[in-house]
Design a protein around this motif. Structure first.
Motif, PDB file in Angstrom:
ATOM      1  N   VAL A  28      10.078   7.691 -10.572  1.00  0.00           N
ATOM      2  CA  VAL A  28      10.793   8.971 -10.506  1.00  0.00           C
ATOM      3  C   VAL A  28      10.391   9.846 -11.690  1.00  0.00           C
ATOM      4  O   VAL A  28      10.114  11.038 -11.531  1.00  0.00           O
ATOM      5  CB  VAL A  28      12.320   8.744 -10.470  1.00  0.00           C
ATOM      6  N   LEU A  29      10.334   9.269 -12.869  1.00  0.00           N
ATOM      7  CA  LEU A  29       9.938  10.016 -14.059  1.00  0.00           C
ATOM      8  C   LEU A  29       8.510  10.543 -13.919  1.00  0.00           C
ATOM      9  O   LEU A  29       8.215  11.688 -14.265  1.00  0.00           O
ATOM     10  CB  LEU A  29      10.061   9.134 -15.308  1.00  0.00           C
ATOM     11  N   THR A  30       7.621   9.724 -13.370  1.00  0.00           N
ATOM     12  CA  THR A  30       6.235  10.155 -13.158  1.00  0.00           C
ATOM     13  C   THR A  30       6.168  11.310 -12.167  1.00  0.00           C
ATOM     14  O   THR A  30       5.445  12.287 -12.399  1.00  0.00           O
ATOM     15  CB  THR A  30       5.392   8.971 -12.648  1.00  0.00           C
ATOM     16  N   MET A  31       6.933  11.241 -11.089  1.00  0.00           N
ATOM     17  CA  MET A  31       6.929  12.318 -10.100  1.00  0.00           C
ATOM     18  C   MET A  31       7.481  13.617 -10.700  1.00  0.00           C
ATOM     19  O   MET A  31       6.932  14.701 -10.470  1.00  0.00           O
ATOM     20  CB  MET A  31       7.737  11.915  -8.857  1.00  0.00           C
ATOM     21  N   VAL A  32       8.535  13.526 -11.470  1.00  0.00           N
ATOM     22  CA  VAL A  32       9.102  14.715 -12.119  1.00  0.00           C
ATOM     23  C   VAL A  32       8.100  15.303 -13.106  1.00  0.00           C
ATOM     24  O   VAL A  32       7.888  16.519 -13.152  1.00  0.00           O
ATOM     25  CB  VAL A  32      10.448  14.374 -12.809  1.00  0.00           C
TER      26      VAL A  32
END
Length: 136
Positions: A28-32
């Motif tokens: 999720v952090l990578t996508m954000v």
């Protein structure tokens, strides 16, 4: 009364949701982060394009006919064809002295306090010109 079919749970092997795994916090952090960086890259590209075109237009566009370089006044240029009405930025004390040297006067209007009054009149007479704060 006919029985209604029971919806399949996401965990059952035949359901379409069987392979949708919950995302890990790292994913999720990578996508954000990728989304934010993509947005910033697009915004920067647009800004750089506008700045480049603005610089190019400034270099390629000649100044208006009749424009003069007057110390202390930016963008000083005539408004009408007879060059009786001029526009420009607010003059600095050096700008008022330059206007007085060009023969510009305040017209002796009562609102200016009569001949020799006002910034142009003081500059013409060699008296100091002081800038005052803008009135609200």
């Amino acid at each position: 009364m006919p029985k209604r079919p029971v919806p399949e749970s996401p965990e059952s092997p035949g359901s379409p949701m069987a392979f949708a795994l919950p995302h890990s916090p790292r994913r999720v952090l990578t996508m954000v982060l990728v989304t934010v960086l993509g947005y910033v890259a697009l915004w920067d590209t647009g800004t750089l394009g506008v700045l480049t075109l603005s610089y190019w237009a400034r270099q390629e566009t000649p100044p208006p006919a009749g424009a003069r370089a007057v110390q202390g006044i930016r963008h000083f240029q005539p408004v009408d064809a007879q060059e009786r009405l001029w526009r420009g930025s607010a003059p600095s004390p050096a700008g008022y002295r330059a206007l007085a040297g060009m023969g510009v006067h305040d017209g002796g209007r009562p609102a200016c306090g009569g001949p020799g009054h006002g910034p142009v009149g003081r500059a013409r007479e060699g008296r100091p010109v002081r800038r005052t704060a803008a009135r609200a």
